[in-house]
Design a protein around this motif. Structure first.
Motif, PDB file in Angstrom:
ATOM      1  N   GLY A 239       0.789  -1.223   0.000  1.00 25.71           N
ATOM      2  CA  GLY A 239       0.000   0.000   0.000  1.00 25.71           C
ATOM      3  C   GLY A 239       0.822   1.273   0.000  1.00 25.71           C
ATOM      4  N   ILE A 240       2.108   1.163  -0.348  1.00 21.43           N
ATOM      5  CA  ILE A 240       2.991   2.335  -0.368  1.00 21.43           C
ATOM      6  C   ILE A 240       2.909   3.001  -1.733  1.00 21.43           C
ATOM      7  CG2 ILE A 240       5.381   3.138  -0.181  1.00 21.43           C
ATOM      8  CD1 ILE A 240       5.935   0.716   1.607  1.00 21.43           C
ATOM      9  N   LYS A 241       2.732   4.300  -1.733  1.00 16.64           N
ATOM     10  CA  LYS A 241       2.717   5.081  -2.965  1.00 16.64           C
ATOM     11  C   LYS A 241       3.939   5.995  -2.971  1.00 16.64           C
ATOM     12  CE  LYS A 241      -2.344   5.146  -3.155  1.00 16.64           C
ATOM     13  NZ  LYS A 241      -3.550   6.015  -3.168  1.00 16.64           N
TER      14      LYS A 241
ATOM     15  N   ASP B 125       8.468  -2.771   4.790  1.00 19.34           N
ATOM     16  CA  ASP B 125       7.526  -3.039   5.884  1.00 19.34           C
ATOM     17  C   ASP B 125       7.502  -1.865   6.861  1.00 19.34           C
ATOM     18  OD1 ASP B 125       6.753  -5.483   4.904  1.00 19.34           O
ATOM     19  OD2 ASP B 125       8.207  -6.630   6.094  1.00 19.34           O
ATOM     20  N   LYS B 126       8.687  -1.366   7.200  1.00 12.01           N
ATOM     21  CA  LYS B 126       8.771  -0.239   8.137  1.00 12.01           C
ATOM     22  C   LYS B 126       8.241   1.047   7.499  1.00 12.01           C
ATOM     23  CE  LYS B 126      13.128  -0.605   9.258  1.00 12.01           C
ATOM     24  NZ  LYS B 126      14.404  -0.331   9.964  1.00 12.01           N
ATOM     25  N   LEU B 127       8.530   1.228   6.214  1.00 15.42           N
ATOM     26  CA  LEU B 127       8.063   2.430   5.524  1.00 15.42           C
ATOM     27  C   LEU B 127       6.544   2.462   5.446  1.00 15.42           C
ATOM     28  CD1 LEU B 127       9.073   4.956   3.998  1.00 15.42           C
ATOM     29  CD2 LEU B 127       9.014   3.592   1.898  1.00 15.42           C
ATOM     30  N   ALA B 128       5.924   1.293   5.271  1.00 20.65           N
ATOM     31  CA  ALA B 128       4.459   1.225   5.216  1.00 20.65           C
ATOM     32  C   ALA B 128       3.839   1.683   6.528  1.00 20.65           C
ATOM     33  CB  ALA B 128       4.019  -0.207   4.893  1.00 20.65           C
ATOM     34  N   LEU B 129       4.445   1.303   7.637  1.00 21.91           N
ATOM     35  CA  LEU B 129       3.949   1.730   8.952  1.00 21.91           C
ATOM     36  C   LEU B 129       4.197   3.218   9.167  1.00 21.91           C
ATOM     37  CD1 LEU B 129       5.136  -1.278  11.158  1.00 21.91           C
ATOM     38  CD2 LEU B 129       2.800  -0.756  10.455  1.00 21.91           C
ATOM     39  N   TYR B 130       5.329   3.696   8.652  1.00 20.84           N
ATOM     40  CA  TYR B 130       5.698   5.099   8.860  1.00 20.84           C
ATOM     41  C   TYR B 130       4.800   6.047   8.065  1.00 20.84           C
ATOM     42  CZ  TYR B 130       8.644   9.289   8.932  1.00 20.84           C
ATOM     43  OH  TYR B 130       9.118  10.559   9.085  1.00 20.84           O
ATOM     44  N   THR B 131       4.495   5.685   6.819  1.00 31.67           N
ATOM     45  CA  THR B 131       3.718   6.587   5.965  1.00 31.67           C
ATOM     46  C   THR B 131       2.213   6.456   6.177  1.00 31.67           C
ATOM     47  OG1 THR B 131       3.802   4.948   4.181  1.00 31.67           O
ATOM     48  CG2 THR B 131       5.500   6.658   4.191  1.00 31.67           C
ATOM     49  N   MET B 132       1.752   5.259   6.581  1.00 32.99           N
ATOM     50  CA  MET B 132       0.336   5.034   6.891  1.00 32.99           C
ATOM     51  C   MET B 132      -0.599   5.520   5.780  1.00 32.99           C
ATOM     52  SD  MET B 132       0.165   3.418   9.739  1.00 32.99           S
ATOM     53  CE  MET B 132      -1.499   3.688  10.349  1.00 32.99           C
ATOM     54  N   GLY B 133      -0.304   5.143   4.529  1.00 28.99           N
ATOM     55  CA  GLY B 133      -1.202   5.462   3.433  1.00 28.99           C
ATOM     56  C   GLY B 133      -0.860   6.707   2.651  1.00 28.99           C
ATOM     57  N   ARG B 134      -0.056   7.613   3.229  1.00 25.99           N
ATOM     58  CA  ARG B 134       0.303   8.804   2.451  1.00 25.99           C
ATOM     59  C   ARG B 134       1.504   8.511   1.566  1.00 25.99           C
ATOM     60  NH1 ARG B 134       4.696  10.833   5.096  1.00 25.99           N
ATOM     61  NH2 ARG B 134       4.881  10.320   7.312  1.00 25.99           N
TER      62      ARG B 134
END
Length: 360
Positions: free
Chosen positions: A154-156, A203-212
């Motif tokens: 889900g990372i953009k 995995d860590k970036l997905a948690l950090y950005t949370m959809g943004r």
């Protein structure tokens, strides 16, 4: 089924092995009693033949994984002739005999990146042997892999120049990184073809950005900075015999969410680099030639040469044995993961202690 599974893409190999485990389990929940891991660095033919000829227990398949046998036969630069595969003639005979291997057996030989490898070439001649190489991802293939894995989480990615945070923060010192505007390219430059580290960082970036959207600055902060420093501290502590430094770095990396299996893979890469130095030293190559061939920086020369000379061929094999043993024990549930890596670090530090003593 007989499969040769090797290559530089460690994540692809790990995922393929998981597929094989799932197939062997077949929903029975009996994988633990039908999975055999054979340490290939010291295996004899009968160590492989015995498990491979056994029938599964309460399941349709039996999975036998021979770890590292292919690497054991990889021809070194200083070797004039490849290592003989004749000691494994009894194994070849069984595999070539029609009906010699039960249809219920899944026999897998694993290895890293291979070039000149006589046992791989010999096994490939056997009818029905599948050859599966997962090559190192580079260039567009690596970028495509990063983007696909990011999308799955889900990372953009949002392209644009590096910008310091409003509350402070510095731009990357490396001009090669600073000129990039594509987040996937930043990750590729920082982590190279280390697919295990890439998915861990995503995995860590997905948690950090949370959809943004994720920018180049956020990717850099996630993949570099303190994590990079702690990884180097862990590797340096282990390979230079500094137990306190290694355990402190391990604790920090765990707090950042690093998985122990991923850290084992990073330590293995350090020994692979040292193995190349040892090979060239044993071949009588001068230090300047070694630095040039391996593209090592001049400031690392003394450290790399010292590690190679202290470790030597015997120490290198002992380090590999400890790494594979810790990985095997963790996967089989023989030892708890956190304890396994701590014991492993103590073992590796002990191998490097002569270097510490020499400096004193």
């Amino acid at each position: 089924m007989i499969l040769l599974l090797y290559g530089a893409d460690a994540l692809a190999i790990r995922r393929r092995l998981q597929e094989l485990r799932d197939e062997a389990d077949g929903g029975t929940g009996m994988l633990a009693t039908n999975l055999v891991l054979v340490p290939g660095w010291e295996a004899k033919p009968h160590d492989i033949i015995g498990p491979a000829l056994s029938l599964p227990f309460l399941a349709a398949k039996r999975l036998v994984i021979v770890e590292g046998l292919l690497d054991r036969f990889e021809q070194r630069p200083d070797q004039r002739a490849p290592r003989s595969v004749e000691p494994f003639a009894p194994l070849f005979q069984i595999l070539e005999t029609e009906g010699g291997l039960p249809e219920s057996t899944m026999l897998v030989f694993t290895g890293g990146a291979l070039k000149r490898n006589p046992i791989r070439d010999r096994l490939k001649k056997i009818r029905g042997v599948a050859d599966e190489e997962h090559k190192e991802l580079k260039g567009d293939s690596l970028l495509r892999f990063i983007r696909e894995e990011a999308s799955a989480r889900g990372i953009k990615f949002r392209s644009g120049p590096f910008r310091p945070k409003s509350g402070g923060g510095e731009l990357p010192e490396d001009p090669e990184i600073r000129r990039l505007s594509d987040p996937a390219s930043v990750m590729a430059l920082l982590l190279r073809s280390d697919t295990l580290s890439i998915v861990s960082e995503l995995d860590k970036l997905a948690l950090y950005t949370m959809g943004r959207d994720a920018t180049v600055s956020e990717v850099y902060e996630s993949c570099a900075g303190e994590r990079e420093s702690n990884i180097w501290a862990l590797t340096d502590g282990v390979m230079d015999g500094d137990l306190g430094k290694a355990l402190t770095a391990l604790d920090r990396l765990r707090r950042d969410g690093e998985e122990d299996l991923g850290l084992m893979a990073l330590m293995l890469e350090g020994y692979r680099r040292t193995a190349k130095v040892i090979d060239l030293l044993e071949a009588g190559r001068a230090e300047e030639e070694i630095m040039s061939e391996l593209r090592l920086q001049s400031w690392t020369r003394e450290r790399e040469m010292r590690r190679a000379r202290v470790l030597g061929r015997d120490g290198l094999m002992a380090a590999y044995k400890a790494l594979v043993g810790a990985d095997r024990g963790t996967k089989l549930g023989e030892i708890e993961g956190e304890l396994a890596i701590e014991v492993l670090i103590a073992q590796l530090v002990a191998l490097a202690r002569p270097a510490t003593a020499a400096r004193r």
